[in-house]
Scaffold this motif. Structure first.
Motif, PDB file in Angstrom:
ATOM      1  N   GLN A  49       0.841  -1.577   0.174  1.00 21.70           N
ATOM      2  CA  GLN A  49       0.066  -0.274  -0.013  1.00 21.70           C
ATOM      3  C   GLN A  49       0.875   1.081  -0.063  1.00 21.70           C
ATOM      4  O   GLN A  49       2.009   1.395   0.775  1.00 21.70           O
ATOM      5  CB  GLN A  49      -0.874   0.199   1.342  1.00 21.70           C
ATOM      6  N   GLU A  50       0.361   2.213  -0.711  1.00 24.25           N
ATOM      7  CA  GLU A  50       0.997   3.454  -0.674  1.00 24.25           C
ATOM      8  C   GLU A  50       0.925   4.355   0.599  1.00 24.25           C
ATOM      9  O   GLU A  50      -0.069   4.232   1.303  1.00 24.25           O
ATOM     10  CB  GLU A  50       0.624   4.497  -1.756  1.00 24.25           C
ATOM     11  N   SER A  51       1.996   4.720   1.100  1.00 26.23           N
ATOM     12  CA  SER A  51       2.193   5.431   2.464  1.00 26.23           C
ATOM     13  C   SER A  51       2.972   6.758   2.637  1.00 26.23           C
ATOM     14  O   SER A  51       3.982   6.806   1.820  1.00 26.23           O
ATOM     15  CB  SER A  51       2.539   4.517   3.412  1.00 26.23           C
ATOM     16  N   LEU A  52       2.646   7.524   3.217  1.00 26.66           N
ATOM     17  CA  LEU A  52       3.486   8.745   3.620  1.00 26.66           C
ATOM     18  C   LEU A  52       4.216   8.684   5.191  1.00 26.66           C
ATOM     19  O   LEU A  52       4.604   9.579   5.550  1.00 26.66           O
ATOM     20  CB  LEU A  52       2.799  10.000   3.500  1.00 26.66           C
ATOM     21  N   SER A  53       3.990   7.582   5.738  1.00 22.75           N
ATOM     22  CA  SER A  53       4.435   7.443   7.026  1.00 22.75           C
ATOM     23  C   SER A  53       5.982   7.383   6.963  1.00 22.75           C
ATOM     24  O   SER A  53       6.667   7.148   5.987  1.00 22.75           O
ATOM     25  CB  SER A  53       3.974   6.038   7.642  1.00 22.75           C
ATOM     26  N   PRO A  54       6.546   8.056   8.023  1.00 21.79           N
ATOM     27  CA  PRO A  54       7.969   8.216   8.056  1.00 21.79           C
ATOM     28  C   PRO A  54       8.743   7.206   7.944  1.00 21.79           C
ATOM     29  O   PRO A  54       9.856   6.921   7.204  1.00 21.79           O
ATOM     30  CB  PRO A  54       8.153   8.846   9.446  1.00 21.79           C
ATOM     31  N   TRP A  79      -4.255  10.135  -2.473  1.00 20.99           N
ATOM     32  CA  TRP A  79      -4.644   8.797  -2.252  1.00 20.99           C
ATOM     33  C   TRP A  79      -3.862   7.995  -1.216  1.00 20.99           C
ATOM     34  O   TRP A  79      -4.188   6.903  -0.767  1.00 20.99           O
ATOM     35  CB  TRP A  79      -4.928   7.934  -3.791  1.00 20.99           C
ATOM     36  N   ALA A  80      -2.512   8.458  -1.189  1.00 20.57           N
ATOM     37  CA  ALA A  80      -1.841   7.902  -0.047  1.00 20.57           C
ATOM     38  C   ALA A  80      -2.127   8.165   1.295  1.00 20.57           C
ATOM     39  O   ALA A  80      -1.713   7.569   2.293  1.00 20.57           O
ATOM     40  CB  ALA A  80      -0.412   8.182  -0.424  1.00 20.57           C
TER      41      ALA A  80
END
Length: 246
Positions: A49-54, A79-80
């Motif tokens: 899954q696309e993610s922006l988490s650090p 969408w991320a």
């Protein structure tokens, strides 16, 4: 020429699409060896899954930087992380900072997100899509003169109308706050727009995010192969015309 390694493609789009940090790093290294001068990637969680988490962003950025010495950029697409406030909060928590990040100006919270990136010292690609109010919003933005570049994306999938759509988008950009413009298409418009960018002397990009096929319609084997074809089609940026965004 920038390589866009994976975008929102999934494993169903074929094994050539890199998803894990290791796959992304290998694909980046091969694309740079083929001539890519920048890398754009959508970091993924272990389940794809696309993610922006650090943690997810750091794993991908660090893996790519271990293999290549060119600028590395990531997405911040809605969408991320659909919640605008959370999206900006995630970005402010990043520990391994990319060189640049794309911000789609038509998405909610774009101004706050771009400001957060600039505060961190991360370059901003202002993503301005055809068929959206992104160009108009960007024209009125006080952040416009501070972005790294404009990422002009032709979303028209029709190869027959792609050039007309690209010209309309460039016209809508106006002076683009004097920032450099990277022009690219997606799917059916990828190759016509790439060739147009070459004629106009504009930067461009190509990779499996934008297209899964070569100019002749055959399935691309890798991002590196797309970069090789892209450099030939773009003419290494030796344009003869100039567009309104120059």
């Amino acid at each position: 020429m920038q390589v866009c390694l994976n975008g929102s493609r999934t494993a169903s789009d074929g094994t050539a699409v890199p998803l894990t940090p290791q796959e992304v790093a290998e694909a980046a290294a091969a694309a740079v060896a083929a001539g890519a001068t920048e890398v754009h990637v959508h970091p993924r969680t272990p389940c794809g899954q696309e993610s922006l988490s650090p943690q997810v962003v750091a794993a991908t950025v660090e893996a790519v930087r271990a293999r290549v010495k060119v600028p590395v950029g990531v997405t911040t697409a809605e969408w991320a992380e659909p919640d605008p406030a959370l999206r900006t909060a995630r970005v402010r928590e990043w520990t391994a900072l990319p060189d640049f990040a794309s911000v789609n100006w038509h998405e909610p919270g774009a101004e706050d997100l771009a400001a957060a990136l600039l505060d961190l010292g991360v370059g901003v690609e202002a993503g301005l899509w055809s068929g959206t109010d992104g160009p108009a919003r960007f024209a009125a933005s006080p952040l416009g003169p501070r972005v790294l570049r404009v990422l002009a994306e032709v979303t028209d999938p029709d190869a027959d109308t792609a050039e007309a759509s690209a010209h309309a988008l460039l016209t809508a950009l106006g002076g683009a706050h004097g920032r450099p413009v990277l022009l690219h298409g997606t799917d059916g418009s990828t190759w016509p727009v790439l060739r147009l960018a070459g004629r106009l002397g504009l930067a461009t990009r190509v990779g499996l995010e934008d297209t899964l096929t070569l100019p002749n319609g055959e399935r691309a084997a890798s991002n590196a192969q797309l970069i090789g074809e892209g450099l030939r089609g773009h003419g290494h940026g030796q344009g003869q015309e100039r567009g309104p965004a120059e």
